[in-house]
Design a protein around this motif. Structure first.
Motif, PDB file in Angstrom:
ATOM      1  N   LEU A 175     -15.388   6.962  14.849  1.00 11.71           N
ATOM      2  CA  LEU A 175     -14.073   6.739  15.450  1.00 11.71           C
ATOM      3  C   LEU A 175     -12.988   7.217  14.491  1.00 11.71           C
ATOM      4  CD1 LEU A 175     -14.680   3.128  16.774  1.00 11.71           C
ATOM      5  CD2 LEU A 175     -14.725   5.236  18.101  1.00 11.71           C
ATOM      6  N   ALA A 176     -12.011   7.946  14.984  1.00  9.49           N
ATOM      7  CA  ALA A 176     -10.936   8.477  14.152  1.00  9.49           C
ATOM      8  C   ALA A 176     -10.087   7.346  13.566  1.00  9.49           C
ATOM      9  CB  ALA A 176     -10.055   9.404  14.973  1.00  9.49           C
ATOM     10  N   GLY A 177      -9.913   7.359  12.250  1.00 13.40           N
ATOM     11  CA  GLY A 177      -9.074   6.370  11.583  1.00 13.40           C
ATOM     12  C   GLY A 177      -9.710   5.013  11.401  1.00 13.40           C
ATOM     13  N   VAL A 178     -10.985   4.884  11.751  1.00 14.02           N
ATOM     14  CA  VAL A 178     -11.687   3.599  11.644  1.00 14.02           C
ATOM     15  C   VAL A 178     -12.781   3.728  10.585  1.00 14.02           C
ATOM     16  CG1 VAL A 178     -13.064   1.860  12.843  1.00 14.02           C
ATOM     17  CG2 VAL A 178     -11.229   3.049  14.056  1.00 14.02           C
ATOM     18  N   TYR A 179     -12.817   2.746   9.682  1.00 15.93           N
ATOM     19  CA  TYR A 179     -13.777   2.744   8.586  1.00 15.93           C
ATOM     20  C   TYR A 179     -14.480   1.391   8.539  1.00 15.93           C
ATOM     21  CZ  TYR A 179     -10.909   6.694   7.181  1.00 15.93           C
ATOM     22  OH  TYR A 179     -10.224   7.881   7.178  1.00 15.93           O
ATOM     23  N   THR A 180     -15.655   1.360   7.931  1.00 17.21           N
ATOM     24  CA  THR A 180     -16.340   0.095   7.702  1.00 17.21           C
ATOM     25  C   THR A 180     -16.361  -0.177   6.215  1.00 17.21           C
ATOM     26  OG1 THR A 180     -18.494   1.192   7.616  1.00 17.21           O
ATOM     27  CG2 THR A 180     -17.846   0.259   9.717  1.00 17.21           C
ATOM     28  N   ALA A 181     -16.200  -1.437   5.849  1.00 17.83           N
ATOM     29  CA  ALA A 181     -16.270  -1.842   4.447  1.00 17.83           C
ATOM     30  C   ALA A 181     -17.733  -1.857   4.054  1.00 17.83           C
ATOM     31  CB  ALA A 181     -15.639  -3.212   4.259  1.00 17.83           C
ATOM     32  N   VAL A 182     -18.076  -1.173   2.960  1.00 17.69           N
ATOM     33  CA  VAL A 182     -19.467  -1.100   2.521  1.00 17.69           C
ATOM     34  C   VAL A 182     -19.734  -2.018   1.329  1.00 17.69           C
ATOM     35  CG1 VAL A 182     -19.874   1.208   3.407  1.00 17.69           C
ATOM     36  CG2 VAL A 182     -18.971   0.942   1.094  1.00 17.69           C
ATOM     37  N   GLY A 183     -18.740  -2.761   0.953  1.00 18.01           N
ATOM     38  CA  GLY A 183     -18.864  -3.716  -0.144  1.00 18.01           C
ATOM     39  C   GLY A 183     -17.914  -4.864   0.080  1.00 18.01           C
ATOM     40  N   PRO A 184     -17.723  -5.681  -0.931  1.00 16.96           N
ATOM     41  CA  PRO A 184     -16.795  -6.802  -0.752  1.00 16.96           C
ATOM     42  C   PRO A 184     -15.344  -6.327  -0.643  1.00 16.96           C
ATOM     43  CG  PRO A 184     -17.580  -6.676  -3.012  1.00 16.96           C
ATOM     44  CD  PRO A 184     -18.355  -5.651  -2.241  1.00 16.96           C
ATOM     45  N   VAL A 185     -14.581  -7.092   0.112  1.00 17.39           N
ATOM     46  CA  VAL A 185     -13.148  -6.825   0.272  1.00 17.39           C
ATOM     47  C   VAL A 185     -12.399  -7.753  -0.671  1.00 17.39           C
ATOM     48  CG1 VAL A 185     -11.207  -6.886   1.877  1.00 17.39           C
ATOM     49  CG2 VAL A 185     -13.445  -6.140   2.675  1.00 17.39           C
ATOM     50  N   THR A 186     -11.609  -7.173  -1.561  1.00 13.69           N
ATOM     51  CA  THR A 186     -10.810  -7.941  -2.498  1.00 13.69           C
ATOM     52  C   THR A 186      -9.441  -8.180  -1.880  1.00 13.69           C
ATOM     53  OG1 THR A 186     -11.953  -6.871  -4.327  1.00 13.69           O
ATOM     54  CG2 THR A 186      -9.934  -8.047  -4.850  1.00 13.69           C
ATOM     55  N   VAL A 187      -9.012  -9.429  -1.836  1.00 15.28           N
ATOM     56  CA  VAL A 187      -7.747  -9.793  -1.205  1.00 15.28           C
ATOM     57  C   VAL A 187      -6.775 -10.272  -2.268  1.00 15.28           C
ATOM     58  CG1 VAL A 187      -6.611 -11.265   0.482  1.00 15.28           C
ATOM     59  CG2 VAL A 187      -8.947 -10.470   0.878  1.00 15.28           C
ATOM     60  N   GLU A 188      -5.562  -9.746  -2.214  1.00 14.79           N
ATOM     61  CA  GLU A 188      -4.488 -10.181  -3.109  1.00 14.79           C
ATOM     62  C   GLU A 188      -3.353 -10.692  -2.233  1.00 14.79           C
ATOM     63  OE1 GLU A 188      -1.251  -8.129  -5.987  1.00 14.79           O
ATOM     64  OE2 GLU A 188      -3.312  -7.417  -6.187  1.00 14.79           O
ATOM     65  N   SER A 189      -3.163 -12.005  -2.223  1.00 18.82           N
ATOM     66  CA  SER A 189      -2.092 -12.587  -1.413  1.00 18.82           C
ATOM     67  C   SER A 189      -0.758 -12.361  -2.099  1.00 18.82           C
ATOM     68  CB  SER A 189      -2.317 -14.082  -1.226  1.00 18.82           C
ATOM     69  OG  SER A 189      -3.513 -14.299  -0.532  1.00 18.82           O
ATOM     70  N   LEU A 190       0.222 -11.983  -1.300  1.00 19.37           N
ATOM     71  CA  LEU A 190       1.565 -11.741  -1.855  1.00 19.37           C
ATOM     72  C   LEU A 190       2.516 -12.837  -1.497  1.00 19.37           C
ATOM     73  CD1 LEU A 190       1.879  -7.932  -1.180  1.00 19.37           C
ATOM     74  CD2 LEU A 190       1.233  -9.063  -3.274  1.00 19.37           C
TER      75      LEU A 190
END
Length: 104
Positions: free
Chosen positions: A89-104
């Protein structure tokens, strides 16, 4: 081949909310029990960066990441960093590892 992406979360669609959104069937099937994160590539721009982008007529580059967040909580306005792999799908990716979140 994977790449690292950093982005500001503009919208989150959790698996529970997927039915409330009019998702393309292919995206809905790809997501399954994972969350969909619509992000602005590069993170949150400063006021100067926004002004410069308007003057250059440089549009926001959105990226959609399908990720299994596990116990991680992601909200609009957070910045994420993730290893991603391209999908059909154009512009769509899957995360292949952990997602790091930084809350602002």
């Amino acid at each position: 081949m994977s790449e690292t992406v950093r982005g500001e979360v503009l919208h989150v669609v959790t698996p529970e909310e997927a039915a409330d959104h009019e998702l393309e069937p292919a995206l809905e099937e790809l997501a399954g029990s994972r969350s969909i994160l619509i992000c602005r590539r590069g993170g949150a721009p400063s006021l100067f960066e926004l002004l410069w982008a308007v003057l250059r007529r440089d549009p926001i580059e959105p990226v959609t990441v399908v990720a299994d967040l596990g116990h991680e909580s992601v909200a609009e306005g957070d910045e994420i960093t993730a290893q991603i792999a391209e999908t059909e799908l154009a512009g769509v990716y899957t995360a292949v590892g952990p997602v790091t979140v930084e809350s602002l």
